[in-house]
Design a protein around this motif. Structure first.
Motif, PDB file in Angstrom:
ATOM      1  N   SER A  40       0.862  -1.176   0.000  1.00  0.00           N
ATOM      2  CA  SER A  40       0.000   0.000   0.000  1.00  0.00           C
ATOM      3  C   SER A  40       0.897   1.223   0.000  1.00  0.00           C
ATOM      4  O   SER A  40       2.115   1.117   0.214  1.00  0.00           O
ATOM      5  CB  SER A  40      -0.905   0.001   1.235  1.00  0.00           C
ATOM      6  OG  SER A  40      -0.132   0.168   2.412  1.00  0.00           O
ATOM      7  N   ASP A  41       0.314   2.367  -0.223  1.00  0.00           N
ATOM      8  CA  ASP A  41       1.104   3.602  -0.177  1.00  0.00           C
ATOM      9  C   ASP A  41       1.817   3.741   1.155  1.00  0.00           C
ATOM     10  O   ASP A  41       2.997   4.087   1.210  1.00  0.00           O
ATOM     11  CB  ASP A  41       0.218   4.819  -0.423  1.00  0.00           C
ATOM     12  CG  ASP A  41      -0.276   4.914  -1.861  1.00  0.00           C
ATOM     13  OD1 ASP A  41       0.302   4.243  -2.751  1.00  0.00           O
ATOM     14  OD2 ASP A  41      -1.244   5.657  -2.091  1.00  0.00           O
ATOM     15  N   SER A  42       1.124   3.450   2.252  1.00  0.00           N
ATOM     16  CA  SER A  42       1.732   3.646   3.570  1.00  0.00           C
ATOM     17  C   SER A  42       2.847   2.644   3.858  1.00  0.00           C
ATOM     18  O   SER A  42       3.848   2.999   4.478  1.00  0.00           O
ATOM     19  CB  SER A  42       0.676   3.611   4.675  1.00  0.00           C
ATOM     20  OG  SER A  42       0.075   2.350   4.764  1.00  0.00           O
ATOM     21  N   LEU A  44       4.817   1.154   1.547  1.00  0.00           N
ATOM     22  CA  LEU A  44       5.955   1.525   0.698  1.00  0.00           C
ATOM     23  C   LEU A  44       6.657   2.777   1.225  1.00  0.00           C
ATOM     24  O   LEU A  44       7.895   2.846   1.228  1.00  0.00           O
ATOM     25  CB  LEU A  44       5.507   1.754  -0.746  1.00  0.00           C
ATOM     26  CG  LEU A  44       5.283   0.517  -1.590  1.00  0.00           C
ATOM     27  CD1 LEU A  44       4.715   0.899  -2.952  1.00  0.00           C
ATOM     28  CD2 LEU A  44       6.550  -0.293  -1.748  1.00  0.00           C
ATOM     29  N   LEU A  45       5.891   3.739   1.670  1.00  0.00           N
ATOM     30  CA  LEU A  45       6.472   4.963   2.213  1.00  0.00           C
ATOM     31  C   LEU A  45       7.297   4.679   3.455  1.00  0.00           C
ATOM     32  O   LEU A  45       8.420   5.176   3.594  1.00  0.00           O
ATOM     33  CB  LEU A  45       5.361   5.966   2.526  1.00  0.00           C
ATOM     34  CG  LEU A  45       5.803   7.324   3.059  1.00  0.00           C
ATOM     35  CD1 LEU A  45       6.658   8.057   2.031  1.00  0.00           C
ATOM     36  CD2 LEU A  45       4.581   8.161   3.421  1.00  0.00           C
ATOM     37  N   PRO A  78      -0.178  -3.252  -6.050  1.00  0.00           N
ATOM     38  CA  PRO A  78      -0.615  -2.092  -5.273  1.00  0.00           C
ATOM     39  C   PRO A  78      -2.056  -2.324  -4.808  1.00  0.00           C
ATOM     40  O   PRO A  78      -2.921  -2.675  -5.609  1.00  0.00           O
ATOM     41  CB  PRO A  78      -0.537  -0.927  -6.254  1.00  0.00           C
ATOM     42  CG  PRO A  78       0.277  -1.433  -7.404  1.00  0.00           C
ATOM     43  CD  PRO A  78       0.117  -2.919  -7.432  1.00  0.00           C
TER      44      PRO A  78
END
Length: 137
Positions: A40-42, A44-45, A78
């Motif tokens: 997810s974006d979180s 990966l960040l 994703p």
């Protein structure tokens, strides 16, 4: 195993990046071969931010870090997180549970006791890297 969809927590991925001969790296390579990672974006960040910490510079340079992150992205699905979970005693780890439930993960791979104590979570096994490798073989 077909249709394997795996969530790796940040700690396992950092170990895989920094220690090429480690069980976390072996688990990641098997996940690449046998299925896909859910990200997810979180997640990966967080992974990118942790790998950029100065204390890791002696283990992995910028090029190696970027190649590792590119590999993660290449072998991942994703996933849009569409649930909110607050059941983990470490609130920062809820994002891995949310990702696993949202993406209908086969399992979560973690070395974090805050996650491992929840095994299984809503029917999703939470395994350490050795258990994950044993499951595959």
């Amino acid at each position: 195993m077909t249709n394997l969809k795996v969530v790796f927590d940040t700690g396992v991925l950092v170990s895989a990046a920094l220690l090429p001969n480690s069980l976390p790296r072996q688990a990641l390579e098997c996940a690449y071969t046998d299925g896909m990672l859910l990200v997810s974006d979180s997640t990966l960040l967080e992974l990118r931010d942790v790998l950029q910490r100065s204390r890791f510079q002696r283990y992995i340079n910028d090029i190696e870090r970027d190649e590792f992150l590119a590999g993660i992205i290449r072998h991942s699905i994703p996933t849009l997180v569409n649930v909110t979970i607050t059941e983990c005693r470490d609130v920062k780890d809820n994002k891995f549970l949310e990702l696993a439930v949202s993406g209908q993960a086969t399992c979560i791979v973690s070395s974090d006791t805050d996650l491992l104590v929840l095994h299984p979570f809503r029917g999703i096994p939470i395994l350490n890297p050795r258990q994950f490798l044993n499951m595959l073989h």
